[in-house]
Design a protein around this motif. Structure first.
Motif, PDB file in Angstrom:
ATOM      1  N   GLY A 178       9.644 -96.138 -25.545  1.00 33.91           N
ATOM      2  CA  GLY A 178       8.433 -95.876 -24.771  1.00 33.91           C
ATOM      3  C   GLY A 178       7.978 -94.438 -24.841  1.00 33.91           C
ATOM      4  N   GLY A 179       8.708 -93.623 -25.592  1.00 31.65           N
ATOM      5  CA  GLY A 179       8.297 -92.234 -25.773  1.00 31.65           C
ATOM      6  C   GLY A 179       8.765 -91.345 -24.644  1.00 31.65           C
ATOM      7  N   LEU A 180       8.796 -90.047 -24.913  1.00 29.44           N
ATOM      8  CA  LEU A 180       9.132 -89.068 -23.879  1.00 29.44           C
ATOM      9  C   LEU A 180       7.962 -88.098 -23.795  1.00 29.44           C
ATOM     10  CD1 LEU A 180      11.262 -88.026 -21.876  1.00 29.44           C
ATOM     11  CD2 LEU A 180      12.159 -86.607 -23.714  1.00 29.44           C
ATOM     12  N   ASN A 181       7.458 -87.958 -22.577  1.00 31.76           N
ATOM     13  CA  ASN A 181       6.264 -87.171 -22.321  1.00 31.76           C
ATOM     14  C   ASN A 181       6.236 -85.837 -23.079  1.00 31.76           C
ATOM     15  OD1 ASN A 181       4.581 -85.146 -20.947  1.00 31.76           O
ATOM     16  ND2 ASN A 181       4.114 -86.845 -19.599  1.00 31.76           N
ATOM     17  N   GLY A 182       5.220 -85.678 -23.905  1.00 23.49           N
ATOM     18  CA  GLY A 182       4.992 -84.401 -24.552  1.00 23.49           C
ATOM     19  C   GLY A 182       6.009 -84.003 -25.604  1.00 23.49           C
ATOM     20  N   CYS A 183       6.798 -84.952 -26.072  1.00 20.18           N
ATOM     21  CA  CYS A 183       7.752 -84.623 -27.130  1.00 20.18           C
ATOM     22  C   CYS A 183       7.365 -85.355 -28.404  1.00 20.18           C
ATOM     23  CB  CYS A 183       9.172 -85.012 -26.722  1.00 20.18           C
ATOM     24  SG  CYS A 183       9.787 -84.030 -25.345  1.00 20.18           S
ATOM     25  N   TRP A 184       7.440 -84.671 -29.515  1.00 18.20           N
ATOM     26  CA  TRP A 184       6.983 -85.223 -30.790  1.00 18.20           C
ATOM     27  C   TRP A 184       8.000 -84.946 -31.888  1.00 18.20           C
ATOM     28  CZ3 TRP A 184       2.466 -87.878 -30.205  1.00 18.20           C
ATOM     29  CH2 TRP A 184       1.700 -87.572 -29.069  1.00 18.20           C
ATOM     30  N   ASP A 185       8.039 -85.859 -32.860  1.00 12.17           N
ATOM     31  CA  ASP A 185       8.921 -85.689 -34.010  1.00 12.17           C
ATOM     32  C   ASP A 185       8.073 -85.511 -35.265  1.00 12.17           C
ATOM     33  OD1 ASP A 185      10.949 -86.237 -32.223  1.00 12.17           O
ATOM     34  OD2 ASP A 185      11.229 -88.303 -32.879  1.00 12.17           O
ATOM     35  N   TYR A 186       8.533 -84.671 -36.168  1.00 11.56           N
ATOM     36  CA  TYR A 186       7.834 -84.519 -37.441  1.00 11.56           C
ATOM     37  C   TYR A 186       8.392 -85.514 -38.448  1.00 11.56           C
ATOM     38  CZ  TYR A 186       5.742 -80.319 -35.565  1.00 11.56           C
ATOM     39  OH  TYR A 186       5.036 -79.455 -34.781  1.00 11.56           O
ATOM     40  N   GLY A 187       7.494 -86.232 -39.108  1.00 13.24           N
ATOM     41  CA  GLY A 187       7.888 -87.201 -40.122  1.00 13.24           C
ATOM     42  C   GLY A 187       8.006 -86.540 -41.488  1.00 13.24           C
ATOM     43  N   PRO A 188       8.190 -87.372 -42.529  1.00 10.03           N
ATOM     44  CA  PRO A 188       8.429 -86.840 -43.879  1.00 10.03           C
ATOM     45  C   PRO A 188       7.388 -85.827 -44.360  1.00 10.03           C
ATOM     46  CG  PRO A 188       8.829 -89.188 -43.844  1.00 10.03           C
ATOM     47  CD  PRO A 188       8.284 -88.833 -42.492  1.00 10.03           C
ATOM     48  N   LEU A 189       6.118 -86.072 -44.103  1.00  8.49           N
ATOM     49  CA  LEU A 189       5.101 -85.115 -44.542  1.00  8.49           C
ATOM     50  C   LEU A 189       4.968 -83.955 -43.561  1.00  8.49           C
ATOM     51  CD1 LEU A 189       2.277 -87.477 -45.851  1.00  8.49           C
ATOM     52  CD2 LEU A 189       3.992 -86.243 -47.172  1.00  8.49           C
ATOM     53  N   GLY A 190       5.119 -84.263 -42.281  1.00  8.45           N
ATOM     54  CA  GLY A 190       5.005 -83.226 -41.253  1.00  8.45           C
ATOM     55  C   GLY A 190       6.038 -82.138 -41.423  1.00  8.45           C
ATOM     56  N   VAL A 191       7.265 -82.559 -41.761  1.00 12.91           N
ATOM     57  CA  VAL A 191       8.328 -81.562 -41.875  1.00 12.91           C
ATOM     58  C   VAL A 191       8.099 -80.664 -43.090  1.00 12.91           C
ATOM     59  CG1 VAL A 191       9.975 -82.985 -43.177  1.00 12.91           C
ATOM     60  CG2 VAL A 191      10.812 -81.176 -41.693  1.00 12.91           C
ATOM     61  N   GLU A 192       7.525 -81.203 -44.150  1.00 14.28           N
ATOM     62  CA  GLU A 192       7.209 -80.374 -45.321  1.00 14.28           C
ATOM     63  C   GLU A 192       6.143 -79.339 -44.965  1.00 14.28           C
ATOM     64  OE1 GLU A 192       8.820 -80.413 -48.097  1.00 14.28           O
ATOM     65  OE2 GLU A 192       9.946 -82.275 -47.870  1.00 14.28           O
ATOM     66  N   LEU A 193       5.130 -79.794 -44.255  1.00 13.44           N
ATOM     67  CA  LEU A 193       4.064 -78.890 -43.819  1.00 13.44           C
ATOM     68  C   LEU A 193       4.633 -77.803 -42.915  1.00 13.44           C
ATOM     69  CD1 LEU A 193       1.035 -78.198 -43.584  1.00 13.44           C
ATOM     70  CD2 LEU A 193       0.840 -79.954 -41.825  1.00 13.44           C
ATOM     71  N   LEU A 194       5.503 -78.233 -41.997  1.00 12.64           N
ATOM     72  CA  LEU A 194       6.130 -77.310 -41.056  1.00 12.64           C
ATOM     73  C   LEU A 194       6.953 -76.246 -41.785  1.00 12.64           C
ATOM     74  CD1 LEU A 194       6.522 -77.251 -37.848  1.00 12.64           C
ATOM     75  CD2 LEU A 194       8.758 -78.237 -38.326  1.00 12.64           C
ATOM     76  N   LEU A 195       7.764 -76.707 -42.738  1.00  9.20           N
ATOM     77  CA  LEU A 195       8.611 -75.763 -43.479  1.00  9.20           C
ATOM     78  C   LEU A 195       7.770 -74.822 -44.333  1.00  9.20           C
ATOM     79  CD1 LEU A 195      11.551 -78.124 -44.507  1.00  9.20           C
ATOM     80  CD2 LEU A 195      11.651 -76.231 -42.881  1.00  9.20           C
ATOM     81  N   ASN A 196       6.703 -75.343 -44.917  1.00  9.21           N
ATOM     82  CA  ASN A 196       5.822 -74.487 -45.714  1.00  9.21           C
ATOM     83  C   ASN A 196       5.167 -73.406 -44.861  1.00  9.21           C
ATOM     84  OD1 ASN A 196       6.419 -75.965 -47.977  1.00  9.21           O
ATOM     85  ND2 ASN A 196       4.551 -77.193 -47.934  1.00  9.21           N
ATOM     86  N   LEU A 197       4.766 -73.823 -43.665  1.00  2.88           N
ATOM     87  CA  LEU A 197       4.121 -72.888 -42.743  1.00  2.88           C
ATOM     88  C   LEU A 197       5.096 -71.779 -42.349  1.00  2.88           C
ATOM     89  CD1 LEU A 197       1.489 -72.523 -40.975  1.00  2.88           C
ATOM     90  CD2 LEU A 197       2.757 -73.657 -39.165  1.00  2.88           C
ATOM     91  N   LYS A 198       6.312 -72.193 -41.980  1.00  2.30           N
ATOM     92  CA  LYS A 198       7.304 -71.210 -41.548  1.00  2.30           C
ATOM     93  C   LYS A 198       7.730 -70.318 -42.712  1.00  2.30           C
ATOM     94  CE  LYS A 198      10.026 -74.284 -39.318  1.00  2.30           C
ATOM     95  NZ  LYS A 198      11.108 -74.751 -38.409  1.00  2.30           N
ATOM     96  N   ASP A 199       7.858 -70.914 -43.883  1.00  4.75           N
ATOM     97  CA  ASP A 199       8.254 -70.149 -45.067  1.00  4.75           C
ATOM     98  C   ASP A 199       7.199 -69.091 -45.398  1.00  4.75           C
ATOM     99  OD1 ASP A 199      10.001 -69.805 -47.423  1.00  4.75           O
ATOM    100  OD2 ASP A 199       8.202 -70.400 -48.509  1.00  4.75           O
ATOM    101  N   SER A 200       5.949 -69.503 -45.298  1.00  8.49           N
ATOM    102  CA  SER A 200       4.865 -68.573 -45.599  1.00  8.49           C
ATOM    103  C   SER A 200       4.849 -67.414 -44.595  1.00  8.49           C
ATOM    104  CB  SER A 200       3.542 -69.338 -45.555  1.00  8.49           C
ATOM    105  OG  SER A 200       2.477 -68.459 -45.723  1.00  8.49           O
TER     106      SER A 200
END
Length: 473
Positions: A25-47
């Motif tokens: 049922g989800g937890l309020n305001g918490c989100w997980d990054y999926g396969p593409l999200g995590v790549e975007l996230l890592l690219n952002l942090k790496d940059s």
RNA sequence: GCGGGAGUAGCUCAAUUGGUAGAGCAUCAGCCUUCCAAGCUGAGGGUUGCGGGUUCGAGUCUCGUCUCCCGCUCCA
């Protein structure tokens, strides 16, 4: 301006972001990054990491999330992040219990009931538990200023810091907090870093890490969450030079967003009118989200508040000694602090576009495309055989395996070629490599660019160099 | 936390006064396809957000709860 719902919908459909613990049922305001999200996230942090630490005067660290509880006394969070709150059930209004009592004391003083005021003031000073506040409110019949009733709830502590405990037994001596900001991990390590990295003031310390705030409510997808990640840098400089560095880092941080393709008209500065207790100047970079302007990064001049406070609490010297100029001082700090998820969300909104294209029958249709900068795109290159026969897959697959050594790559043989291009457009892949009949003859492929949809013929031997050049252009 | 709205397949939505949960798209397999998606055949996928109640029978009525959206509040 596209609706946030549309963008969230794409993010979920293509595997950028999922709701946390969705099956329960989800937890309020918490989100997980999926396969593409995590790549975007890592690219952002790496940059960010490269922009901030690939220089002479900035070092990186990664501090732990749990810190000694006295850290938060020094930083002011223990005091500032915990409020006794009380609600009035008639007016549905919420008050800080201590403020409510103080206002009542003021009122009594105006009515010349000095004795009563003194009595309550003494009681307020002795408050330790939430029930103590409640007792005062009930005893002196303090009414809700809005409804005028005594229809109060219990006093509840609203603590913005997440509390947990160390060791197997939960008691007060073992209480620790999840850090409400990552900055303190830098301040307490100031001397360690300066000495081991042989740095001289001015220099900075950069860190990417999670922090936690028990916000009253979460909002706007990834924008306000209780668990969030910060990428921040504290720059230590000589007192008196802080505004020069403030301006320097303002420019650097603004340009970083621009260089990654953030549209200038979507960004603005927002100076703080009211400064926090530690700051003598502060400004934010805001991005225009579908729900309005919101902060994505703050540039704050934090003075020597933190280092001085840690010196006072720990009794460990936080001074910088300039042996050449015979000078010693507690450095001033200029902070650049960005929200990782906020940044990701901003780049996602910035990239999203529904482009009208005319198909070969002259019919208008919509092409959904994420125009990520190639450095940020979750997938850099996709490889296709034009058709799934005639020796093309046999030629295309090894090209893909080779590119995969250097880039995040995908291989797709399913469906018509146009359909495969569109799939990649929707996840923001900047380059598509297609093997066709001519490839079998002269070892060249077509490289199709996402934004222009134009193709260029490139020799397979030069493909890697070609893509690297395009990425850094 | 308060007020309002919503929750049925991965997505968009159907389902008569309460009477066997369906479709399109997507996914997967196969076919077709020689450069800009939605052609053919087949398959998988649901205790209708979750938990009680009423009923012979609940997606539908009812109570609670969770989550999301909008507004207020909050955001040292």
């Amino acid at each position: 301006m596209y609706k946030l719902d549309t963008i969230i919908s794409l993010a979920k459909r293509r595997g950028f972001v999922f709701q946390s613990s969705e099956i329960y049922g989800g937890l309020n305001g918490c989100w997980d990054y999926g396969p593409l999200g995590v790549e975007l996230l890592l690219n952002l942090k790496d940059s960010w990491w490269k922009a901030m630490t690939f220089r002479d005067d900035v070092e990186g660290i990664d501090a732990s999330i749990l810190m000694h509880p006295r850290t938060w006394e020094a930083s002011g969070h223990t005091k500032q992040f915990s409020d006794p709150m009380i609600d009035n059930k008639t007016s549905k209004s919420r008050h800080r219990a201590d403020n409510l009592i103080e206002e009542f004391i003021e009122k009594m003083r105006k009515k010349k009931k000095t004795e009563l005021a003194d009595e309550i003031e003494a009681a307020l000073a002795n408050c330790e538990e939430n029930s103590d506040y409640h007792d005062i409110i009930m005893k002196y019949e303090i009414k809700d200023p809005i409804s005028g009733t005594m229809d109060w709830t219990e006093v509840r502590n609203f603590n913005l810091m997440f509390k947990t405990f160390v060791g197997p037994v939960e008691d007060t001596g073992s209480t620790v907090f999840l850090r409400p900001e990552s900055a303190q991990g830098i301040f307490v390590n100031f001397k360690n870093v300066m000495e081991t990295a042989r740095q001289k003031v001015p220099f900075g310390i950069a860190q990417i890490g999670k922090a936690f705030r028990n916000e009253i409510n979460t909002k706007n997808f990834l924008f306000r969450t209780r668990e969030f990640e910060q990428m921040e840098m504290q720059y230590f400089c000589k007192p008196g030079t802080e505004f020069e560095w403030f301006d320097y880092w303002k420019e650097r941080r603004w340009n970083w967003y621009q260089e990654l393709g953030m549209r200038p008209e979507k960004m603005r500065w927002k100076d703080h009118d009211k400064l926090a207790h530690y700051a003598n100047k502060a400004t934010d970079i805001e991005f225009e989200f579908p729900f309005g302007w919101g902060e994505i990064e703050g540039i704050h001049s934090r003075t020597d508040f933190d280092l001085r406070s840690h010196f006072e609490h720990s009794n460990k010297k936080m001074e910088y000694v300039d042996t050449v100029n015979k000078d010693r001082f507690i450095p001033y700090v200029v902070e650049t602090s960005g929200g990782v998820s906020r940044g990701l969300m901003a780049f996602l909104c910035n990239a999203y576009e529904e482009e009208k294209v005319i198909d070969e029958k002259g019919k208008e249709e919509v092409r959904t495309v994420l125009r990520f900068h190639p450095k940020l795109a979750p997938v850099t290159v996709a490889v296709f055989p034009l058709v799934n026969k005639d020796g093309m897959p046999e030629k295309a697959h090894p090209i893909y395996k080779d590119l995969q050594q250097h880039f995040k790559a995908q291989y797709d043989t399913s469906g018509a070629i146009g359909r495969r291009y569109r799939r990649q457009d929707e996840i923001g892949t900047p380059f598509c490599v297609t093997v066709d009949g001519q490839t079998l003859e002269d070892n060249t492929v077509t490289v199709r660019e996402r934004d222009t949809m134009q193709q260029e013929r490139v020799s397979v031997d030069k493909l890697k160099t070609y893509l690297f050049d395009k990425m850094t252009k």
